[in-house]
Scaffold this active site. Sequence first.
Site, mmCIF file in Angstrom:
data_model
loop_
_atom_site.group_PDB
_atom_site.id
_atom_site.type_symbol
_atom_site.label_atom_id
_atom_site.label_comp_id
_atom_site.label_asym_id
_atom_site.label_seq_id
_atom_site.Cartn_x
_atom_site.Cartn_y
_atom_site.Cartn_z
ATOM 1 N N SER A 12 -9.763 -8.327 27.100
ATOM 2 C CA SER A 12 -8.884 -8.263 25.927
ATOM 3 C C SER A 12 -7.415 -8.119 26.335
ATOM 4 C CB SER A 12 -9.303 -7.127 24.986
ATOM 5 O OG SER A 12 -8.957 -5.874 25.516
ATOM 6 N N HIS A 106 -4.079 1.412 32.781
ATOM 7 C CA HIS A 106 -5.112 2.454 32.746
ATOM 8 C C HIS A 106 -5.051 3.143 31.376
ATOM 9 C CE1 HIS A 106 -7.850 5.365 34.595
ATOM 10 N NE2 HIS A 106 -7.231 6.263 33.842
#
Length: 206
Positions: A12, A106
Amino acid sequence: MRLGVLVSGRGSNLEAVLTAKPRGLEPVLVISNRPGVRALEVAAAHGIPARVLRRGDHGGDPSVRDGAIGAAFEQAGVELVLLAGYDQLLRPAYFAAYSGRTINIHPSLLPAHGGIGMMGMAVHRSVLAAPDAESGVTIHEVTQDLDDGPILAQSRVAVLPGDDAETLAARVLVEEHRLLVATLAQIAAEVGSSRPRTGPPLSDAS
Ligand code: GRF
């Protein structure tokens, strides 16, 4: 700036970047360590060349595979590699073969909830177990130490009452896509403005 992307799964973040097309960024190669993942479909849908480089195809040796990944990006003239949901540690052979820059996204506010095992839902479960009042997104330079390179950008996301790992992950993911596109656009702009101008010399019309 020629962009390479390293993926393992859903893709994504890759999709957000390819859809947004940040100015000055030219995606040239996607590499996955796993075949059949959605990220490869995303690359194909956007016409970006993609390769699968598996450990099993490199004598089962992750160092040899990582060297091949670095060499592939180097040969493609990649200047910036984005780890977008890449689920392996990059070994020194990668850094030996590829001379450009590598960044990672992250889904937490590093250094909190980073390091070994902090991937996918484990990150969000860790935030909820802490319990932290907020989570967020970090984009950082990749060094040979996991989740430990200099931080380039961070953005906060509130933990809401009743959140479980899935609802928190979904809200963080929206912010990941936004921050990633903005950060890549900024990096491309910075690099573009520091490059010598190419083309005919500017002159007065004499
Ligand atoms: C994202 O949460 C990213 O921050 C982390 O792995 C996940 C990848 O998601 N490193 P996707 O493959 O980009 O959808």
